[in-house]
Design a protein around this motif. Structure first.
Motif, PDB file in Angstrom:
ATOM      1  N   GLN A   1       0.713  -1.521   0.006  1.00  0.00           N
ATOM      2  CA  GLN A   1       0.086   0.028   0.393  1.00  0.00           C
ATOM      3  C   GLN A   1       1.291   1.047  -0.105  1.00  0.00           C
ATOM      4  O   GLN A   1       1.596   1.231   0.820  1.00  0.00           O
ATOM      5  N   LEU A   2       0.283   2.358   0.008  1.00  0.00           N
ATOM      6  CA  LEU A   2       1.256   3.346  -1.005  1.00  0.00           C
ATOM      7  C   LEU A   2       0.187   4.410   0.356  1.00  0.00           C
ATOM      8  O   LEU A   2      -0.288   4.495   0.612  1.00  0.00           O
ATOM      9  N   GLU A   3       1.497   5.010   0.219  1.00  0.00           N
ATOM     10  CA  GLU A   3       1.239   6.610   1.959  1.00  0.00           C
ATOM     11  C   GLU A   3       1.506   7.658   0.895  1.00  0.00           C
ATOM     12  O   GLU A   3       1.407   7.982   0.138  1.00  0.00           O
ATOM     13  N   SER A   4       0.625   8.880   1.671  1.00  0.00           N
ATOM     14  CA  SER A   4       0.120   9.719   1.181  1.00  0.00           C
ATOM     15  C   SER A   4       1.522  10.316  -0.093  1.00  0.00           C
ATOM     16  O   SER A   4       0.772  11.440  -0.800  1.00  0.00           O
TER      17      SER A   4
ATOM     18  N   GLY B   1       2.616   8.607  -1.911  1.00  0.00           N
ATOM     19  CA  GLY B   1       2.299   7.724  -3.613  1.00  0.00           C
ATOM     20  C   GLY B   1       3.329   6.703  -3.543  1.00  0.00           C
ATOM     21  O   GLY B   1       4.443   6.819  -2.648  1.00  0.00           O
TER      22      GLY B   1
ATOM     23  N   CYS C   1      -5.900  10.420  -4.749  1.00  0.00           N
ATOM     24  CA  CYS C   1      -5.575   8.479  -5.205  1.00  0.00           C
ATOM     25  C   CYS C   1      -5.112   7.733  -4.800  1.00  0.00           C
ATOM     26  O   CYS C   1      -3.872   8.058  -5.089  1.00  0.00           O
ATOM     27  N   LEU C   2      -4.714   7.234  -3.644  1.00  0.00           N
ATOM     28  CA  LEU C   2      -3.196   6.438  -3.644  1.00  0.00           C
ATOM     29  C   LEU C   2      -4.028   4.871  -4.138  1.00  0.00           C
ATOM     30  O   LEU C   2      -2.098   3.622  -3.958  1.00  0.00           O
ATOM     31  N   THR C   3      -5.424   4.787  -4.262  1.00  0.00           N
ATOM     32  CA  THR C   3      -5.030   3.206  -4.752  1.00  0.00           C
ATOM     33  C   THR C   3      -5.909   2.733  -5.936  1.00  0.00           C
ATOM     34  O   THR C   3      -7.262   3.965  -6.008  1.00  0.00           O
TER      35      THR C   3
ATOM     36  N   SER D   1      -2.197   9.028  -8.797  1.00  0.00           N
ATOM     37  CA  SER D   1      -1.390   8.790  -7.515  1.00  0.00           C
ATOM     38  C   SER D   1      -0.870   7.698  -7.282  1.00  0.00           C
ATOM     39  O   SER D   1       0.014   7.577  -5.782  1.00  0.00           O
ATOM     40  N   ASP D   2      -1.535   6.406  -7.717  1.00  0.00           N
ATOM     41  CA  ASP D   2      -1.280   5.317  -7.508  1.00  0.00           C
ATOM     42  C   ASP D   2      -0.610   4.975  -8.749  1.00  0.00           C
ATOM     43  O   ASP D   2      -0.451   3.164  -8.400  1.00  0.00           O
TER      44      ASP D   2
ATOM     45  N   SER E   1       2.640  14.555  -6.336  1.00  0.00           N
ATOM     46  CA  SER E   1       3.195  13.433  -6.294  1.00  0.00           C
ATOM     47  C   SER E   1       4.410  13.575  -7.532  1.00  0.00           C
ATOM     48  O   SER E   1       3.884  13.430  -8.699  1.00  0.00           O
TER      49      SER E   1
ATOM     50  N   SER F   1       3.394  11.077 -10.544  1.00  0.00           N
ATOM     51  CA  SER F   1       2.540  11.274 -11.395  1.00  0.00           C
ATOM     52  C   SER F   1       2.769  11.916 -11.750  1.00  0.00           C
ATOM     53  O   SER F   1       2.424  12.196 -13.200  1.00  0.00           O
TER      54      SER F   1
END
Ligand SMILES: *[C@@H]1O[C@H](CO)[C@@H](O)[C@H](O)[C@H]1NC(C)=O
Ligand SMILES: *[C@@H]1O[C@H](CO)[C@@H](O)[C@H](O)[C@H]1NC(C)=O
Length: 487
Positions: free
Chosen positions: A238-241, A243, A354-356, A388-389, A427, A430
């Protein structure tokens, strides 16, 4: 460490919970007594396991928990046997798959999950949906990993490219396509979006992951890991903020950049020719004549150009069907290509990056709803949207005119980054997807002129978009251009 690793199966959705808790029963102390349950389970397993990577990892875990242990090489051999991946070409590099068979209750699922083929009605089998929204073929993935583990005992990696990608790069100069799942929560059927080539996008994804993970596990001194552990680390990070900016290197969302760092196209091209030669030898045919080989080399060179453009230069793009787009309303207007502008936007709302895959897809659907229902447009306005995923999401795409930059929609693509960038930046990753990859993909594919001009939305329309911070940033990008008045 900015990344939480979690086990995919902990993210269960309602319908799956029941089946998964059932499946766990026969791992533990229930096992000796409940013969009947085991029998029922064997039909049950096939019915309840989906073509999601989570379920495949669970199945691998069950093989590892079985009587024959979790040594990765032995588990990979048993999977290969269950899936019938045992031809002379594979055996040449990896040896024959021999050993104890996997549990009968799993072998049906495993062979269906791993055995790759495309049916006449364009359904692609042997592929699974990963948590990041991309689809991978399992066979090239597993073969690459097995080659990597084998190298640990043999001292060198043999056949990594040939087993994963090179075997099919010669058959046709055309590559792809990608496809669509019947469901993203419980995927069963994957339908291609056009006529299939030997290297569909899922085959390429699986091959790239096979190369990346095969290289990784062959590295001396790497801590030992089970196959299920390796897969869940790679596919479920999983990513944090921040990315991908702070994510670990070895994660499926970095597939293309990792692959690009490992493999040079000329080396891959030589491996394709070697694969063809090997196949001839193994089937008892004579060596290629000089002329024939020359033709092959030329063909491979052409194919490699398309491969590099499509899968290395271009960013990974999540197709509309995968984010759950509603159809275009009305009749789209075709663009006349190549265009001269790329207009940069931020979405403002949603304001958070968005990260997911799940979150980005939800954001895409809500923007499309807003544009179609509240604004009364035919479709989501943007040509492309960057999450940003690690992925670009397909809006109106390359061929159809968007509704993003009033008065300029026929001359440029509108590309938006999800988030509000008035006071902070997206990020780095991105931004790189848009600035470097999407742009060079567009030029290389003849969609944008080579000297196209990049502008912020505010340069042509009275708006604060793309936000002060992002606007300042893009003024330093290559192709950034001042306003041309009089349009
Ligand atoms: C737009 O392009 C598509 C193919 O990309 C074509 O089928 C369609 O007829 C075109 N529409 C018009 C109005 O030219
Ligand atoms: C631009 O928009 C702002 C507020 O939205 C408005 O006050 C301003 O007059 C507009 N400028 C022009 C040139 O239309």
């Amino acid at each position: 460490m900015h990344v939480n690793l979690y086990k995919c199966q902990e993210e269960t959705t309602g319908a799956d919970i029941w089946s998964r808790s059932r499946l766990r029963m026969d791992n533990g102390h229930w096992k000796p007594a409940l013969v009947l349950v085991v029998v029922l389970l064997s039909t049950y397993v096939e019915a309840s396991y989906s073509q999601h990577m989570d379920d495949f990892i669970n199945a691998v875990r069950r093989v590892e928990d079985g009587d024959h242990g979790s040594d990765p090489l032995s588990v990979l051999r048993r999977l290969r046997m269950a899936a019938g991946l045992n031809d002379a070409f594979i055996g040449h590099f990896l040896g024959n798959a021999v050993g104890p068979e996997v549990d009968a209750s799993l072998s049906g699922y495993l062979s269906k999950a791993v055995h790759h083929r495309v049916t006449e009605d364009a359904k692609e089998e042997g592929v699974v949906l990963t948590p990041d929204g991309t689809t991978v073929a399992l066979a090239p993935l597993l073969l690459g990993i097995e080659a990597g583990f084998l190298a640990k005992t043999e001292g060198r990696v043999r056949g990594l490219y040939q087993l994963t990608l090179a075997k099919d790069l010669d058959s046709s100069p055309l590559l792809g396509p990608d496809g669509c799942w019947d469901s993203v929560t419980s995927p069963q059927v994957f339908t291609l979006m056009g006529s299939p080539s030997a290297l569909t996008t899922a085959r390429v994804n699986g091959g790239m992951d096979g190369v990346v993970l095969g290289m990784e596990v062959s590295t001396k001194g790497r801590r030992p890991l089970t196959l299920s552990g390796l897969l869940s680390e790679y596919y479920c990070g999983q990513l944090e903020s921040e990315g991908l900016d702070t994510a670990p290197r070895l994660i499926s969302r970095r597939r293309r950049e990792n692959f690009r760092g490992l493999v040079s196209p000329p080396v891959l091209a030589r491996q394709v020719v070697k694969a063809v030669e090997l196949r001839r030898t193994l089937t008892g045919r004579s060596k290629m004549e000089v002329k024939e080989k020359k033709q092959l080399v030329a063909l491979v060179k052409e194919g490699m150009k398309e491969f590099v453009h499509k899968y290395i230069d271009c960013p990974p793009i999540i197709p509309r069907c995968m984010w759950g787009a509603e159809p275009y309303r009305g009749t789209p207007t075709n663009l006349s290509l190549p265009l001269s502008f790329m207009f940069i936007h931020h979405t403002h709302t949603p304001s958070q990056p968005c990260l997911t895959f799940q979150q980005c897809a939800t954001d895409m659907r809500s923007m499309q709803r807003f544009h179609q229902d509240d604004r009364g447009w035919d479709d989501i306005g943007y040509s492309f949207v960057a999450g940003s995923d690690g992925y670009i999401y397909e809006g109106r795409s390359w061929l159809q005119r968007g509704a993003h930059t009033l008065g300029h929609n026929s001359v440029g693509y509108g590309v938006s980054l999800i988030g509000d960038y008035a006071t902070r930046l997206p990020s780095q990753h991105s931004m790189g997807l848009v600035r470097d990859q999407l742009a060079s993909c567009a030029v290389g594919g003849g969609r944008l002129v080579a000297d196209f001009v990049l502008q912020g939305h505010r340069q042509v329309v009275n708006t604060s978009c793309p936000g002060d911070a992002l606007y300042d940033e893009i003024t330093g990008w290559e192709h950034f251009g001042e306003v041309k008045k009089g349009k």
